[in-house]
Design a protein around this motif. Structure first.
Motif, mmCIF file in Angstrom:
data_model
loop_
_atom_site.group_PDB
_atom_site.id
_atom_site.type_symbol
_atom_site.label_atom_id
_atom_site.label_comp_id
_atom_site.label_asym_id
_atom_site.label_seq_id
_atom_site.Cartn_x
_atom_site.Cartn_y
_atom_site.Cartn_z
ATOM 1 N N ALA A 19 0.842 -1.198 0.000
ATOM 2 C CA ALA A 19 0.000 0.000 0.000
ATOM 3 C C ALA A 19 0.871 1.239 0.000
ATOM 4 O O ALA A 19 1.995 1.233 0.515
ATOM 5 N N ASN A 20 0.340 2.300 -0.567
ATOM 6 C CA ASN A 20 1.012 3.599 -0.553
ATOM 7 C C ASN A 20 -0.017 4.673 -0.874
ATOM 8 O O ASN A 20 -0.797 4.532 -1.831
ATOM 9 N N GLY A 21 -0.005 5.742 -0.080
ATOM 10 C CA GLY A 21 -0.966 6.812 -0.334
ATOM 11 C C GLY A 21 -2.383 6.285 -0.284
ATOM 12 O O GLY A 21 -2.788 5.627 0.676
ATOM 13 N N ARG A 22 -3.136 6.548 -1.347
ATOM 14 C CA ARG A 22 -4.530 6.072 -1.417
ATOM 15 C C ARG A 22 -4.644 4.666 -1.999
ATOM 16 O O ARG A 22 -5.749 4.123 -2.078
ATOM 17 N N GLU A 73 -5.650 -11.164 -5.510
ATOM 18 C CA GLU A 73 -7.009 -11.592 -5.144
ATOM 19 C C GLU A 73 -7.004 -12.551 -3.961
ATOM 20 O O GLU A 73 -7.936 -12.557 -3.145
ATOM 21 N N GLN A 74 -5.949 -13.338 -3.813
ATOM 22 C CA GLN A 74 -5.886 -14.341 -2.751
ATOM 23 C C GLN A 74 -4.983 -13.918 -1.598
ATOM 24 O O GLN A 74 -4.540 -14.752 -0.812
ATOM 25 N N ILE A 133 -8.440 0.595 -4.571
ATOM 26 C CA ILE A 133 -8.019 -0.790 -4.381
ATOM 27 C C ILE A 133 -7.786 -1.421 -5.747
ATOM 28 O O ILE A 133 -8.691 -1.496 -6.585
ATOM 29 N N VAL A 134 -6.561 -1.836 -5.972
ATOM 30 C CA VAL A 134 -6.169 -2.487 -7.222
ATOM 31 C C VAL A 134 -5.925 -3.957 -6.894
ATOM 32 O O VAL A 134 -4.926 -4.305 -6.261
ATOM 33 N N GLU A 135 -6.856 -4.792 -7.297
ATOM 34 C CA GLU A 135 -6.755 -6.222 -7.007
ATOM 35 C C GLU A 135 -6.440 -6.973 -8.294
ATOM 36 O O GLU A 135 -7.146 -6.841 -9.290
ATOM 37 N N VAL A 136 -5.373 -7.765 -8.267
ATOM 38 C CA VAL A 136 -4.965 -8.550 -9.428
ATOM 39 C C VAL A 136 -5.669 -9.905 -9.368
ATOM 40 O O VAL A 136 -5.473 -10.658 -8.412
ATOM 41 N N PRO A 169 -4.547 3.455 -11.229
ATOM 42 C CA PRO A 169 -3.888 4.273 -10.198
ATOM 43 C C PRO A 169 -2.365 4.231 -10.259
ATOM 44 O O PRO A 169 -1.704 5.209 -9.928
ATOM 45 N N ILE A 170 -1.790 3.096 -10.670
ATOM 46 C CA ILE A 170 -0.344 3.005 -10.827
ATOM 47 C C ILE A 170 0.002 3.534 -12.211
ATOM 48 O O ILE A 170 -0.394 2.959 -13.234
ATOM 49 N N ARG A 171 0.738 4.643 -12.251
ATOM 50 C CA ARG A 171 0.959 5.346 -13.501
ATOM 51 C C ARG A 171 2.319 5.069 -14.142
ATOM 52 O O ARG A 171 2.543 5.420 -15.291
ATOM 53 N N ARG A 172 3.233 4.473 -13.418
ATOM 54 C CA ARG A 172 4.597 4.335 -13.944
ATOM 55 C C ARG A 172 5.247 3.090 -13.369
ATOM 56 O O ARG A 172 5.026 2.742 -12.212
ATOM 57 N N LEU A 173 6.065 2.421 -14.179
ATOM 58 C CA LEU A 173 6.812 1.241 -13.763
ATOM 59 C C LEU A 173 8.308 1.519 -13.868
ATOM 60 O O LEU A 173 8.768 2.111 -14.847
#
Length: 417
Positions: free
Chosen positions: A236-239, A245-246, A267-270, A325-329
């Motif tokens: 987690a970071n910020g918002r 998923e598991q 919430i970003v759930e893979v 929400p994740i904008r950069r890798l």
């Protein structure tokens, strides 16, 4: 001004593959292989330089005394006379995993307005159980300012493994946040290292608001698959909460609580249908650094293994392309630490604080990292094989290398800690 600072553990000169950590599949799979302490430490420094280049604040934690002669004396033996399993445990470089150093609650969350750090007891595994005295000594130096309160460990048998099982969400780093403690339940194939009682004790010690503090059970499936800490399946970071998923035993209840407490949470759930637990754990997709850049971009710093795992990289590219929400890798090489069971997130302890309140010996810039790198090039062993652990020359080299580093950074009081 409060900002997030990543304190990375400098990988110590005793880095080796003894396979001491059941449930950590990478560590046990590579047991007995030849390690490369010098390359490992330099890879860690390169990660820190990359963070600095992104505009992030960077600190360090220092290698512990290895072999831990004081611990062996408490067991009635010495390094020369100890049985092989105790020798390996005393020589472990596992303090490099700074995410297990402590649990941190920033000052906006605490009732007394101070940043609280509770040193992890790491009581579950013998090779880690003797880390806390030196960790505590370093934390008390680095965070001696009145802005902080450093706590000793929760007593065993309540196992606590630090920030690797703790997450914080907030509108921004210096705003009041919500804190999530993740615990395991015993009875599976591998040890559940984080006890709920330990997490609840830390929340009380830190003076956290019960209405903004949550306790979530890690899923037994995740632990069985090799997620020995929560940060192998969630970060987690910020918002933003980024999770598999598991990851949790009851994710829907947790997500509902988080949305009630912080309506702006993302919430970003893979899905497991896109990335299996096995691929997520092998690639350390979630054991990444999820950070906010000065530009405001939420960025995920992942190991090369994530890019080399097709299911993982495909999902990441689609998420970024879809304006998630994740904008950069950012991709980094920490192969040596990955081979010993820890990725980018394992190597760092996150502290939200004013850098001016931190002992400057524990803060770094590019110039200081270059000087440390040159020292590592001179003093760290190039390679360690299993049979080398009995060699007096290696012990002398490891102890001398650490002493040289402590002298360079001005922390000679830690040499005999």
């Amino acid at each position: 001004m409060l900002r997030e600072i990543n304190f990375d553990g400098i990988i110590g000169p005793s880095h080796n593959f003894a396979g001491l950590s059941p449930g950590n599949l990478a560590a046990t799979r590579n047991q007995g292989l030849v390690s490369r302490p010098r390359a490992a430490a330099l890879q860690g420094l390169a990660k820190m330089r990359a963070n600095l280049s992104l505009g992030l604040a960077q600190g360090i934690l220092l290698p512990h005394a290895r072999p831990n002669r004081r611990w062996l004396r408490s067991l009635g033996t010495s390094y020369q006379l100890a049985p092989p399993h105790l020798r390996a445990q005393a020589f472990s470089a596992s303090a490099m995993w700074a995410a297990n150093a402590a649990t941190v609650s920033p000052s906006p969350d605490a009732a007394d307005g101070r940043c609280h750090l509770t040193t992890a007891n790491l009581a579950t595994l013998p090779h880690r159980s003797h880390e806390w005295p030196e960790t505590l000594a370093q934390l008390r130096l680095a965070f001696a300012h009145d802005a902080f309160r450093v706590h000793g460990p929760v007593p065993p048998p309540f196992g606590d493994e630090g920030a690797a099982n703790h997450m914080r969400l907030a509108a921004h780093h210096d705003a009041p946040g919500i804190e999530v403690f993740v615990f395991g339940v015993a009875g599976g194939a591998f040890p559940a290292r984080q006890h709920r009682d330990a997490s609840e004790a830390i929340a009380r010690l830190h003076g956290l608001d019960p209405a903004r503090t949550f306790f979530a059970q890690q899923s037994p499936e995740a632990i069985a698959a090799g997620a020995f800490h929560n940060d192998v399946v969630a970060v987690a970071n910020g918002r933003v909460l980024f999770a598999h998923e598991q990851a949790f035993a009851d994710p829907n209840a947790l997500y509902a609580d988080l949305r009630d407490a912080l309506p702006e949470v993302e919430i970003v759930e893979v899905p497991a249908s896109r990335v299996s637990l096995e691929d997520a754990i092998a690639s350390y997709l979630f054991n990444a650094q999820l950070v906010t850049l000065p530009t405001g971009e939420t960025t995920l710093i992942v190991p090369q293994e994530a890019r080399e795992t097709p299911s993982v990289w495909r999902w990441l590219e689609e998420h970024v392309a879809g304006n998630g929400p994740i904008r950069r890798l950012e991709v980094i090489d920490v192969r040596e630490s990955m081979s010993n069971g820890g990725g980018p997130a394992c190597l760092r302890l996150r502290v939200v604080a004013d850098p001016a309140t931190i002992d400057p010996r524990f803060m770094v810039d590019a110039e200081k990292l270059n000087a440390i790198g040159a020292l590592i090039e001179r003093h760290w062993p190039e390679a360690i094989a299993a049979e080398d652990l009995q060699a007096p020359a290696l012990i002398d080299q490891v102890e001398g290398a650490r002493a040289a580093l402590l002298e360079m950074v001005g922390c000679v009081e830690l040499i005999n800690s």
